[in-house]
Design a protein around this motif. Structure first.
Motif, PDB file in Angstrom:
ATOM      1  N   ASP A  73       0.828  -1.205   0.000  1.00 19.75           N
ATOM      2  CA  ASP A  73       0.000   0.000   0.000  1.00 19.75           C
ATOM      3  C   ASP A  73       0.861   1.254   0.000  1.00 19.75           C
ATOM      4  N   ALA A  74       1.917   1.240   0.797  1.00 24.30           N
ATOM      5  CA  ALA A  74       2.812   2.398   0.857  1.00 24.30           C
ATOM      6  C   ALA A  74       3.397   2.694  -0.519  1.00 24.30           C
ATOM      7  N   ALA A  75       3.718   1.643  -1.267  1.00 23.73           N
ATOM      8  CA  ALA A  75       4.272   1.817  -2.614  1.00 23.73           C
ATOM      9  C   ALA A  75       3.247   2.479  -3.534  1.00 23.73           C
ATOM     10  N   GLN A  76       1.965   2.129  -3.377  1.00 25.32           N
ATOM     11  CA  GLN A  76       0.932   2.745  -4.203  1.00 25.32           C
ATOM     12  C   GLN A  76       0.849   4.240  -3.948  1.00 25.32           C
ATOM     13  N   TYR A  77       0.860   4.634  -2.667  1.00 30.57           N
ATOM     14  CA  TYR A  77       0.747   6.049  -2.338  1.00 30.57           C
ATOM     15  C   TYR A  77       1.981   6.819  -2.791  1.00 30.57           C
ATOM     16  N   GLU A  78       3.126   6.174  -2.701  1.00 28.60           N
ATOM     17  CA  GLU A  78       4.367   6.831  -3.111  1.00 28.60           C
ATOM     18  C   GLU A  78       4.423   7.009  -4.626  1.00 28.60           C
ATOM     19  N   LEU A  79       3.979   5.984  -5.360  1.00 22.27           N
ATOM     20  CA  LEU A  79       4.045   6.016  -6.819  1.00 22.27           C
ATOM     21  C   LEU A  79       2.834   6.707  -7.449  1.00 22.27           C
ATOM     22  N   GLN A  81       0.018   5.176  -8.094  1.00 22.57           N
ATOM     23  CA  GLN A  81      -0.626   4.225  -8.997  1.00 22.57           C
ATOM     24  C   GLN A  81      -0.785   2.879  -8.319  1.00 22.57           C
ATOM     25  N   GLY A  82      -1.747   2.092  -8.802  1.00 23.04           N
ATOM     26  CA  GLY A  82      -1.951   0.758  -8.271  1.00 23.04           C
ATOM     27  C   GLY A  82      -3.425   0.403  -8.209  1.00 23.04           C
ATOM     28  N   PRO A  83      -3.751  -0.861  -7.986  1.00 23.36           N
ATOM     29  CA  PRO A  83      -5.140  -1.309  -8.000  1.00 23.36           C
ATOM     30  C   PRO A  83      -5.996  -0.719  -6.894  1.00 23.36           C
ATOM     31  N   CYS A  84      -5.415  -0.493  -5.715  1.00 22.96           N
ATOM     32  CA  CYS A  84      -6.196   0.071  -4.614  1.00 22.96           C
ATOM     33  C   CYS A  84      -6.597   1.511  -4.912  1.00 22.96           C
ATOM     34  N   LEU A  85      -5.645   2.315  -5.385  1.00 26.42           N
ATOM     35  CA  LEU A  85      -5.949   3.700  -5.740  1.00 26.42           C
ATOM     36  C   LEU A  85      -6.961   3.758  -6.880  1.00 26.42           C
ATOM     37  N   THR A 103       0.053  -4.827 -17.201  1.00 30.58           N
ATOM     38  CA  THR A 103       0.698  -3.616 -17.732  1.00 30.58           C
ATOM     39  C   THR A 103       0.027  -2.314 -17.284  1.00 30.58           C
ATOM     40  N   ARG A 104      -1.023  -2.391 -16.466  1.00 35.50           N
ATOM     41  CA  ARG A 104      -1.759  -1.168 -16.116  1.00 35.50           C
ATOM     42  C   ARG A 104      -0.997  -0.255 -15.158  1.00 35.50           C
ATOM     43  N   TRP A 105      -0.273  -0.821 -14.205  1.00 33.62           N
ATOM     44  CA  TRP A 105       0.453  -0.027 -13.213  1.00 33.62           C
ATOM     45  C   TRP A 105       1.881  -0.570 -13.154  1.00 33.62           C
ATOM     46  N   PRO A 106       2.676  -0.316 -14.176  1.00 35.31           N
ATOM     47  CA  PRO A 106       3.987  -0.977 -14.320  1.00 35.31           C
ATOM     48  C   PRO A 106       4.927  -0.804 -13.139  1.00 35.31           C
ATOM     49  N   ASP A 107       5.055   0.418 -12.617  1.00 33.72           N
ATOM     50  CA  ASP A 107       5.983   0.638 -11.499  1.00 33.72           C
ATOM     51  C   ASP A 107       5.540  -0.112 -10.255  1.00 33.72           C
ATOM     52  N   ASN A 109       3.459  -2.701 -10.118  1.00 33.55           N
ATOM     53  CA  ASN A 109       3.505  -4.149 -10.364  1.00 33.55           C
ATOM     54  C   ASN A 109       4.910  -4.706 -10.157  1.00 33.55           C
ATOM     55  N   ARG A 110       5.915  -3.952 -10.609  1.00 34.59           N
ATOM     56  CA  ARG A 110       7.289  -4.412 -10.421  1.00 34.59           C
ATOM     57  C   ARG A 110       7.643  -4.490  -8.935  1.00 34.59           C
ATOM     58  N   ALA A 111       7.222  -3.479  -8.186  1.00 34.68           N
ATOM     59  CA  ALA A 111       7.496  -3.469  -6.750  1.00 34.68           C
ATOM     60  C   ALA A 111       6.762  -4.610  -6.049  1.00 34.68           C
ATOM     61  N   ALA A 112       5.519  -4.851  -6.444  1.00 34.13           N
ATOM     62  CA  ALA A 112       4.733  -5.920  -5.836  1.00 34.13           C
ATOM     63  C   ALA A 112       5.319  -7.287  -6.167  1.00 34.13           C
TER      64      ALA A 112
END
Length: 239
Positions: A73-79, A81-85, A103-107, A109-112
């Motif tokens: 979750d922290a990665a989503q807020y920082e980037l 982007q992500g499914p939760c947002l 391919t929807r949230w590349p950065d 997805n890579r972190a996850a």
């Protein structure tokens, strides 16, 4: 159709949580209960969490079953982007079958994927005419979630919205804090700005909302402030 045992388990969870919702302070404890319930009732889930609006109107993980969920979750807020947002922004279900190929949230997805998260399911937590946040589950294997898991998480999220919203009590209009009132006003501004960007750039709702999220992150300003700037500026002014 949902099985009788699952329905019984969900009923027990809802009854336990409803008894906790005597004050606004109870909402976070209820969110924690709902997170645990999601992980326990959806067998393929390795972790779960509930994200709600904080007092400034921004998203924050208020409940997570483990550090992996908190980190994702922290990665989503920082980037930004992500499914939760995206579940929160579009008020619709988001599913990732494999973070290694999505391919929807590349950065994100890579972190996850690097963290061992392969499958994701996230749904909005709705209460009447507003979205309170999002509920999500993660799995360490690809293709872990299907329509059955979607139905169960949507049911849990629906209950979460009703129960967390009800935590405000029947006299909610009089008891809402100034911060929460501001959050609701901010949401209206964000929606209006999203619509303006959709028209200005001939794009869809999710892409327009992502523009706001990216600008908020890059400029270090609250999302609502960015939205108001969009509404105040002319069409030829940069975001």
């Amino acid at each position: 159709m949902q099985s009788a045992p699952a329905a019984t388990e969900l009923t027990a969870v809802f009854a336990r949580i409803q008894g906790m919702l005597l004050s606004q302070e109870s909402a976070e404890a209820a969110a924690a209960q709902l997170s645990r319930a999601a992980r326990e009732l959806i067998g393929s889930a390795a972790g779960a969490g509930v994200s709600l609006l904080d007092e400034t109107g921004r998203r924050a993980s208020t409940a997570a079953t483990d550090r992996a969920v908190e980190s994702a979750d922290a990665a989503q807020y920082e980037l930004g982007q992500g499914p939760c947002l995206s579940a929160w922004a579009t008020e619709s279900l988001q599913r990732i079958d494999d973070t290694a190929t999505d391919t929807r949230w590349p950065d994100w997805n890579r972190a996850a994927a690097a963290a061992g998260i392969a499958s994701v399911l996230s749904v909005p937590v709705l209460y009447r005419d507003r979205c309170l946040g999002a509920m999500k589950i993660y799995a360490t294997t690809a293709g872990a979630f299907g329509t059955r898991e979607e139905r169960r998480l949507l049911l849990l999220a629906s209950a979460a919205g009703t129960l967390l919203g009800a935590a405000q009590g029947s006299d909610a209009p009089h008891r809402l804090s100034a911060a929460m009132q501001q959050a609701l006003t901010d949401r209206t501004a964000v929606e209006a700005a999203t619509g303006m960007l959709m028209e200005r750039h001939s794009t869809d709702h999710e892409s327009a909302r992502r523009m706001l999220l990216t600008a908020s992150r890059d400029q270090g300003r609250p999302l609502a402030q960015i939205a108001r700037r969009v509404l105040e500026r002319t069409a030829d002014t940069a975001l």
